[in-house]
Design an enzyme around this catalytic site. Structure first.
Site, PDB file in Angstrom:
ATOM      1  N   HIS A 171       0.178 -27.534 -76.360  1.00  0.00           N
ATOM      2  CA  HIS A 171       1.092 -28.647 -76.598  1.00  0.00           C
ATOM      3  C   HIS A 171       0.487 -30.077 -76.022  1.00  0.00           C
ATOM      4  O   HIS A 171      -0.811 -29.902 -75.420  1.00  0.00           O
ATOM      5  CB  HIS A 171       2.316 -28.538 -75.965  1.00  0.00           C
ATOM      6  CG  HIS A 171       2.317 -28.313 -74.544  1.00  0.00           C
ATOM      7  ND1 HIS A 171       2.051 -27.230 -73.917  1.00  0.00           N
ATOM      8  CD2 HIS A 171       2.597 -29.268 -73.398  1.00  0.00           C
ATOM      9  CE1 HIS A 171       2.006 -27.232 -72.465  1.00  0.00           C
ATOM     10  NE2 HIS A 171       2.437 -28.514 -72.251  1.00  0.00           N
ATOM     11  N   ARG A 191      -6.234 -27.458 -68.985  1.00  0.00           N
ATOM     12  CA  ARG A 191      -6.543 -28.459 -69.923  1.00  0.00           C
ATOM     13  C   ARG A 191      -7.461 -27.775 -71.366  1.00  0.00           C
ATOM     14  O   ARG A 191      -8.554 -27.318 -70.710  1.00  0.00           O
ATOM     15  CB  ARG A 191      -7.167 -29.768 -69.119  1.00  0.00           C
ATOM     16  CG  ARG A 191      -7.085 -30.769 -70.135  1.00  0.00           C
ATOM     17  CD  ARG A 191      -7.499 -32.116 -69.251  1.00  0.00           C
ATOM     18  NE  ARG A 191      -6.604 -32.493 -68.092  1.00  0.00           N
ATOM     19  CZ  ARG A 191      -6.855 -32.887 -66.938  1.00  0.00           C
ATOM     20  NH1 ARG A 191      -8.108 -32.440 -66.442  1.00  0.00           N
ATOM     21  NH2 ARG A 191      -6.181 -33.286 -66.118  1.00  0.00           N
TER      22      ARG A 191
HETATM   23 ZN    ZN Z   1       2.827 -29.203 -70.490  1.00  0.00          ZN
END
Ligand code: ZN
Length: 313
Positions: A171, A191
């Site tokens: 997301h 990440r």
């Molecule tokens: Zn998040």
């Protein structure tokens, strides 16, 4: 008697932030502010109580020293974190672990389930939600080759849309989007891609190995039905009710008495002003409510309420 603890929200500076949070009345330390941690007992941004018997104390301290006020089943740490996020630029594409993975790989930390209520749709982006890989091998290939445009699913969103973001879901928030996020009190983010951006001359670290471990393949999303009820002068929309949190978007227009079953609740005023447990409140004010039985509110305002897992708002 319901007791309202009004909070002072720490505001965070982020490379993708701007000045959009000013509309909530928060003092901004710079013009790159992306997040207000409106309800937080997390060590990376502990909120302070503004007035009353706990004035000046942090929420984590009040929780630690007065656990009984949060009910017989209150966990060791305050379990929720509520943020308002305003993205001037794209946030990195990321994924969070579940409790089991975080416990094993992140020093016993909690995992992170989160959910988003969109309060402003971005003109160009919306959000990134989910991916197109059909197998772990395909996912690994696409990530290793940097084929992110093919991999990720972009979605245009509208104000009022709601998304439950389970651990393992790829997301990102895209430029221009503003939302309220309710999540487990955890700060663990893997990440996956950061658009090659630099912070202080360097790319921010990626966490590809962990991200590949935790991303669920294939991506599936079961939309939860929202439950709406008119309760006197309030339109209460329960957005999610799960093991980690219950969230209700509440439009109050007049006098309203809550009929909740929860040892405590927290939240933030998203629009308008009024009274909450006999305190005047306005847009941007955030709070924890103890002993909420019989809670009353009045005025014209929209309030996002969140309660702990298993509660009914
Ligand atoms: Zn998040």
């Amino acid at each position: 008697m319901p007791e309202l603890l009004l909070l002072e929200a720490p505001v965070k500076e982020n490379i993708w932030g701007g000045t959009g949070l000013a509309e909530f009345g928060y003092p901004l330390p710079s013009d790159t502010c992306g997040e207000a941690w409106v309800v937080s007992a997390h060590p990376h941004g502990d909120a302070r109580i503004r007035e009353g018997r706990f004035a000046g104390q942090t929420l984590s301290q009040v929780y630690r020293e007065n656990r009984a006020l949060f009910g017989p089943d209150a966990p060791d740490e305050f379990p929720l974190l509520v943020k308002i996020i305003d993205a001037q630029q794209d946030l990195s594409i990321q994924v969070h672990p579940d409790d089991a993975y975080a416990r094993e790989h992140e020093n016993g930390s909690l995992g992170k389930s989160e959910c988003w209520l969109i309060t402003r749709a971005g003109a160009y982006g919306g959000i990134v939600f989910g991916h197109r890989a059909k197998t772990k091998e395909e996912l690994k290939e696409m990530v290793t080759a940097g084929r992110f445009d093919e991999l990720i699913c972009r979605r245009q969103v509208a104000a009022g849309d709601f998304f439950d973001i389970q651990p393992g879901t790829v997301h990102a928030i895209c430029a221009g989007t503003q939302l309220v996020e309710v999540q487990q009190s955890s700060d663990i983010t893997y990440r996956l891609y950061d658009y090659g951006r630099l912070q202080n001359g360097r790319p921010r670290p990626l966490h590809l190995a962990q991200a590949l471990d935790v991303i669920k393949v294939p991506a599936v999303y079961e939309e939860q039905p929202r439950r709406e009820r008119q309760e006197g002068n309030a339109l209460v929309t329960v957005l999610t009710e799960g093991p980690y949190f219950t969230v209700a978007d509440t439009e109050i227009s007049g006098l309203w008495r809550a009929s909740w079953q929860t040892p405590w609740a927290c939240g933030v005023v998203l629009d308008g002003s009024g009274m909450l447990a006999d305190h005047p409140v306005k847009k941007g004010d955030s709070f924890v409510i103890l002993s909420p039985e019989g809670l009353s509110a009045a005025g014209r305002m929209r309030v996002l309420f969140a309660g702990p897992g298993g509660s009914h708002l």
